[in-house]
Design a protein around this motif. Sequence first.
Motif, PDB file in Angstrom:
ATOM      1  N   ALA A 126      -6.657 -11.505   0.046  1.00  0.00           N
ATOM      2  CA  ALA A 126      -7.279 -10.182   0.118  1.00  0.00           C
ATOM      3  C   ALA A 126      -8.802 -10.232   0.027  1.00  0.00           C
ATOM      4  O   ALA A 126      -9.489  -9.376   0.592  1.00  0.00           O
ATOM      5  N   LEU A 127      -9.339 -11.239  -0.665  1.00  0.00           N
ATOM      6  CA  LEU A 127     -10.773 -11.261  -0.947  1.00  0.00           C
ATOM      7  C   LEU A 127     -11.559 -12.285  -0.143  1.00  0.00           C
ATOM      8  O   LEU A 127     -12.760 -12.452  -0.362  1.00  0.00           O
ATOM      9  N   HIS A 141      -5.667  -8.986   3.740  1.00  0.00           N
ATOM     10  CA  HIS A 141      -7.067  -8.566   3.816  1.00  0.00           C
ATOM     11  C   HIS A 141      -7.171  -7.217   4.538  1.00  0.00           C
ATOM     12  O   HIS A 141      -6.389  -6.910   5.431  1.00  0.00           O
ATOM     13  N   LEU A 142      -8.162  -6.435   4.142  1.00  0.00           N
ATOM     14  CA  LEU A 142      -8.380  -5.130   4.767  1.00  0.00           C
ATOM     15  C   LEU A 142      -8.633  -5.257   6.262  1.00  0.00           C
ATOM     16  O   LEU A 142      -8.308  -4.364   7.056  1.00  0.00           O
ATOM     17  N   ARG A 191      -5.415  -1.891  -4.002  1.00  0.00           N
ATOM     18  CA  ARG A 191      -4.163  -2.610  -3.725  1.00  0.00           C
ATOM     19  C   ARG A 191      -3.983  -3.758  -4.709  1.00  0.00           C
ATOM     20  O   ARG A 191      -2.871  -4.024  -5.183  1.00  0.00           O
ATOM     21  N   ASN A 232      -4.990 -13.230  -5.268  1.00  0.00           N
ATOM     22  CA  ASN A 232      -5.972 -12.374  -4.579  1.00  0.00           C
ATOM     23  C   ASN A 232      -6.758 -13.101  -3.499  1.00  0.00           C
ATOM     24  O   ASN A 232      -7.619 -12.515  -2.853  1.00  0.00           O
ATOM     25  N   SER A 269       0.830  -1.197   0.000  1.00  0.00           N
ATOM     26  CA  SER A 269       0.000   0.000   0.000  1.00  0.00           C
ATOM     27  C   SER A 269       0.873   1.260   0.000  1.00  0.00           C
ATOM     28  O   SER A 269       0.893   1.977   1.007  1.00  0.00           O
ATOM     29  N   THR A 280      -9.145  -2.497  -0.913  1.00  0.00           N
ATOM     30  CA  THR A 280      -8.679  -3.757  -1.490  1.00  0.00           C
ATOM     31  C   THR A 280      -8.581  -3.713  -3.001  1.00  0.00           C
ATOM     32  O   THR A 280      -7.589  -4.162  -3.587  1.00  0.00           O
TER      33      THR A 280
END
Length: 294
Positions: free
Chosen positions: A142-143, A107-108, A121, A139, A69, A118
């Motif tokens: 993150a998802l 992950h956020l 990024r 991914n 980030s 997300t």
Amino acid sequence: AQATHLVHPRLTPTARLCRKLVAIALVCLVAAMGQSPSALCSALPLSKLAQSVPTGHRPVVVVAPGSFSPPTLLHMRIFEEARDALQRAPAFGKPCTVIGGYLSPVHLAYGKKSLAPTEHRLGMVEAAAEGSDWLTVANWEALREEGYTPTAQVMNHFAEELRSVEVAVGDAAPEAGLVRVAMICGGDVFRSFVDVKEDGERLWSDEDLEVILGENGVVVIEREATGLEDFIEAQPLLKKHRENIIIARPRVFTGISSTAVRQHLAAGESIRYLVPDAVRAYIYEHQLEKLPNW
């Protein structure tokens, strides 16, 4: 025979738009089937993985979980350092050939204040990896609908996904179950493996470390001479898995960091040569310099 890599030229704006439209169409298709869009994230992209390694070599995939980030040139350079270190000396009990690498944005829900949304990024790491013939974005972490995933589970996921990948060793027929996974981390994270919190609880459980170090492995980026060899020898669990711990000692050190990039952006200053050009273009195209937490 040397390992071969598929070369991926930089995508044109039209190609990037087509890729986004395909992704949207897939999400709609999965939703129409009554599933969650996160179902799209279970499989790793495999197109950049080399399909063969020299005789006697173990195929290895390197993984870097992180915030990204934004992703910087140092992030990308660290992958190169990790690959060189793995291929310079035996690891996991034999010579190694790195067949691919993955950037895995966290992950956020990890909760770090400086995390960009997300989607951005993922967009930035995709842009960063476009110019590489061996690095890919994963991914899944993150998802995930479940939120933040502990590092050991992330490593388990990569190991499970790569277990079915077939790789040819020398002149032998391609075979599954050969790929070993190595996580890239900095010396500070590596030293934290033995840290104890104020309440007396271990920061990393022995079970998690067995997954990270025993079942997989790590490439530690040592930015300066910090006595990592002595540190490993003094810790029984680390010493036990010594052959799965690879120390990379870069010849060139830089102070590039995501924090520094955000500071430059906040001051309205140039970030050229701090991040990949495609990442810089993405940041300004989406006006990420205006993010309140940047």
